[in-house]
Write a protein that holds these residues in place. Structure first.
Motif, PDB file in Angstrom:
ATOM      1  N   PRO A  20      40.326  40.435  44.660  1.00  0.00           N
ATOM      2  CA  PRO A  20      39.546  40.038  43.492  1.00  0.00           C
ATOM      3  C   PRO A  20      40.314  39.124  42.544  1.00  0.00           C
ATOM      4  CG  PRO A  20      40.065  42.383  43.423  1.00  0.00           C
ATOM      5  CD  PRO A  20      40.546  41.871  44.737  1.00  0.00           C
ATOM      6  N   VAL A  21      41.625  39.284  42.473  1.00  0.00           N
ATOM      7  CA  VAL A  21      42.467  38.440  41.626  1.00  0.00           C
ATOM      8  C   VAL A  21      43.746  38.145  42.394  1.00  0.00           C
ATOM      9  CG1 VAL A  21      43.712  38.276  39.442  1.00  0.00           C
ATOM     10  CG2 VAL A  21      41.561  39.537  39.534  1.00  0.00           C
ATOM     11  N   ALA A  22      43.996  36.868  42.641  1.00  0.00           N
ATOM     12  CA  ALA A  22      45.202  36.497  43.381  1.00  0.00           C
ATOM     13  C   ALA A  22      46.449  36.793  42.553  1.00  0.00           C
ATOM     14  CB  ALA A  22      45.153  35.017  43.740  1.00  0.00           C
ATOM     15  N   HIS A  23      47.429  37.397  43.172  1.00  0.00           N
ATOM     16  CA  HIS A  23      48.718  37.718  42.544  1.00  0.00           C
ATOM     17  C   HIS A  23      48.553  38.497  41.251  1.00  0.00           C
ATOM     18  CE1 HIS A  23      50.797  35.398  45.550  1.00  0.00           C
ATOM     19  NE2 HIS A  23      49.956  34.417  45.341  1.00  0.00           N
ATOM     20  N   ALA A  24      47.671  39.469  41.267  1.00  0.00           N
ATOM     21  CA  ALA A  24      47.414  40.283  40.077  1.00  0.00           C
ATOM     22  C   ALA A  24      48.681  40.962  39.585  1.00  0.00           C
ATOM     23  CB  ALA A  24      46.342  41.325  40.374  1.00  0.00           C
ATOM     24  N   GLY A  34      40.902  40.514  31.530  1.00  0.00           N
ATOM     25  CA  GLY A  34      40.007  39.370  31.359  1.00  0.00           C
ATOM     26  C   GLY A  34      39.464  38.863  32.677  1.00  0.00           C
ATOM     27  N   GLN A  35      40.310  38.871  33.700  1.00  0.00           N
ATOM     28  CA  GLN A  35      39.900  38.388  35.025  1.00  0.00           C
ATOM     29  C   GLN A  35      38.839  39.279  35.655  1.00  0.00           C
ATOM     30  OE1 GLN A  35      40.971  35.823  37.191  1.00  0.00           O
ATOM     31  NE2 GLN A  35      42.188  34.851  35.600  1.00  0.00           N
ATOM     32  N   ILE A  36      38.949  40.588  35.454  1.00  0.00           N
ATOM     33  CA  ILE A  36      38.021  41.501  36.119  1.00  0.00           C
ATOM     34  C   ILE A  36      36.889  41.970  35.210  1.00  0.00           C
ATOM     35  CG2 ILE A  36      39.754  42.275  37.783  1.00  0.00           C
ATOM     36  CD1 ILE A  36      39.919  44.905  36.161  1.00  0.00           C
ATOM     37  N   GLY A  37      36.919  41.561  33.938  1.00  0.00           N
ATOM     38  CA  GLY A  37      35.836  41.890  33.033  1.00  0.00           C
ATOM     39  C   GLY A  37      35.828  43.326  32.538  1.00  0.00           C
ATOM     40  N   VAL A  38      37.019  43.905  32.387  1.00  0.00           N
ATOM     41  CA  VAL A  38      37.156  45.278  31.887  1.00  0.00           C
ATOM     42  C   VAL A  38      38.099  45.229  30.691  1.00  0.00           C
ATOM     43  CG1 VAL A  38      37.960  47.608  32.466  1.00  0.00           C
ATOM     44  CG2 VAL A  38      36.833  46.220  34.207  1.00  0.00           C
ATOM     45  N   SER A  39      37.847  46.051  29.683  1.00  0.00           N
ATOM     46  CA  SER A  39      38.712  46.030  28.507  1.00  0.00           C
ATOM     47  C   SER A  39      40.079  46.638  28.828  1.00  0.00           C
ATOM     48  CB  SER A  39      38.070  46.794  27.346  1.00  0.00           C
ATOM     49  OG  SER A  39      38.125  48.183  27.570  1.00  0.00           O
ATOM     50  N   VAL A  40      41.083  46.167  28.124  1.00  0.00           N
ATOM     51  CA  VAL A  40      42.435  46.716  28.279  1.00  0.00           C
ATOM     52  C   VAL A  40      42.430  48.196  27.908  1.00  0.00           C
ATOM     53  CG1 VAL A  40      44.816  46.608  27.459  1.00  0.00           C
ATOM     54  CG2 VAL A  40      43.558  44.498  27.853  1.00  0.00           C
ATOM     55  N   GLU A  41      41.663  48.539  26.892  1.00  0.00           N
ATOM     56  CA  GLU A  41      41.595  49.934  26.454  1.00  0.00           C
ATOM     57  C   GLU A  41      41.047  50.827  27.563  1.00  0.00           C
ATOM     58  OE1 GLU A  41      40.434  47.294  24.698  1.00  0.00           O
ATOM     59  OE2 GLU A  41      42.014  47.260  23.196  1.00  0.00           O
TER      60      GLU A  41
END
Length: 72
Positions: A20-24, A34-41
């Protein structure tokens, strides 16, 4: 059998086999969120539920994985 083999190869070569995210592992939690659309919290909360030590926005995903004893 050959048709099944081709179907499996086609599946793995398709977009579904891409991460889903290269070199996460190199991203900070903030950038990854931000890349996966989920809050840091939300990410931090789920990590705490799984016993991972407190993490901050600037913590690298690879460092989180290492602290949890898993691969990124």
């Amino acid at each position: 059998m050959l048709a099944a083999n081709e179907a499996i190869k086609d599946y793995w070569e398709g977009a579904g086999s891409q991460p889903p995210v290269a070199h996460a592992e190199d991203l900070t939690l903030s950038a990854f969120a931000g890349q996966i659309g989920v809050s840091v919290e939300d990410i931090a909360s789920r990590l705490r539920e799984r016993g991972v030590p407190e993490v901050g926005r600037g913590t690298r995903v690879g460092d989180v994985a290492a602290a949890a004893g898993v691969t990124p």
